[in-house]
Design an enzyme around this catalytic site. Structure first.
Site, PDB file in Angstrom:
ATOM      1  N   SER A   1     -15.151  48.266 -17.681  1.00 38.05           N
ATOM      2  CA  SER A   1     -14.462  47.904 -16.444  1.00 38.05           C
ATOM      3  C   SER A   1     -14.628  46.413 -16.183  1.00 38.05           C
ATOM      4  CB  SER A   1     -15.054  48.684 -15.260  1.00 38.05           C
ATOM      5  OG  SER A   1     -14.601  48.183 -14.024  1.00 38.05           O
TER       6      SER A   1
ATOM      7  N   TYR B   1     -22.318  51.245 -10.084  1.00 38.15           N
ATOM      8  CA  TYR B   1     -21.146  51.250 -10.955  1.00 38.15           C
ATOM      9  C   TYR B   1     -21.132  50.009 -11.836  1.00 38.15           C
ATOM     10  CZ  TYR B   1     -16.226  51.228 -12.372  1.00 38.15           C
ATOM     11  OH  TYR B   1     -15.062  51.185 -13.096  1.00 38.15           O
TER      12      TYR B   1
END
Length: 239
Positions: free
Chosen positions: A144, A157
């Protein structure tokens, strides 16, 4: 890219989610034989229907990809059926955000590490030895933008995705010169129905679409990218 994957054996972990589905369909369109892991039966049925004429080249496995024994059994079954495994794409992952680190439940932290980091570790442990024995293969792990762009409220995250990129980078050094390649892709917010619902006031026309990210992944898995190993490719759209 037509013909690059004809008859190739491909495993897409998380192959029925928004991005994984696009990747699976893209490989099927290139005439590959595709195995996917999934959790929701209805998602696999939907993918099978979308595969249309290529449905016979698709198989699904309900597997918990953080379970080493289950993943090894899956890999063995693919090898037994196809004789080899040419491509692994890990599209398994999850997002949790909006909470500062000191208020974050430890269960959420553990979930981020399990789905965004351990999933890749377990899959790689099973697949890399197979590809090394073959003398070739291509792996793409979906990380990501958050691996490098560490926003407030998303510490777990971001940490899990950053660790995943580091793991792939180190693995790339381990396998250099073996004929096996491993790379990461770094999408920003993906244009999915779920993200549109979660951020209704955003300009989603600027977000990368799953189908466009899938084309980048297919390129990285193709012979056209044979010189690319250890890359972390940003796929941000216009964000």
């Amino acid at each position: 890219m037509a013909g690059n994957f004809t008859g190739k054996s491909v495993l897409v972990a998380g192959g029925t989610g928004a991005l994984g589905r696009a990747v699976s369909l893209a490989f099927l369109d290139e005439l590959a034989r595709v195995a996917v892991t999934y959790q929701q039966q209805e998602e696999f049925v939907s993918l099978k229907n979308a595969a249309a004429a290529h449905a016979s080249s698709l198989e699904g496995h309900k597997v918990n990809v953080i379970d080493e024994a289950a993943v090894r059994q899956l890999t063995d079954s693919i090898i037994k059926k196809s004789g080899r495994l040419d491509v692994l794409v890990n599209a398994v992952g999850a997002y949790a955000g909006g909470t500062p680190l000191w208020e974050l439940d430890s269960k959420v932290f553990d979930q981020m590490l399990a789905l965004n980091l351990r999933s890749g570790y377990v899959l790689l442990r099973a697949v890399v030895p197979v590809m090394l024995k073959q003398g070739n293969g291509s792996i793409v792990n979906v990380a990501s933008r958050a691996a490098f762009d560490h926003a407030a409220g998303a510490a777990a995250y971001a940490a899990s995705k950053a660790a995943a990129v580091a793991m792939i980078d180190s693995l790339a050094a381990d396998i250099r010169g073996t004929g096996v390649r491993v790379n990461s892709v770094l999408p920003s917010i993906i244009d999915t129905d779920a993200n549109r619902r979660a951020m209704p006031n955003s300009d989603y026309t600027q977000w990368p679409k799953p189908e466009d990210i899938a084309r980048v992944i297919l390129f990285l898995c193709s012979d056209d990218a044979k010189l690319i190993n250890g890359a972390a490719v940003p796929v941000y759209g216009n964000t």
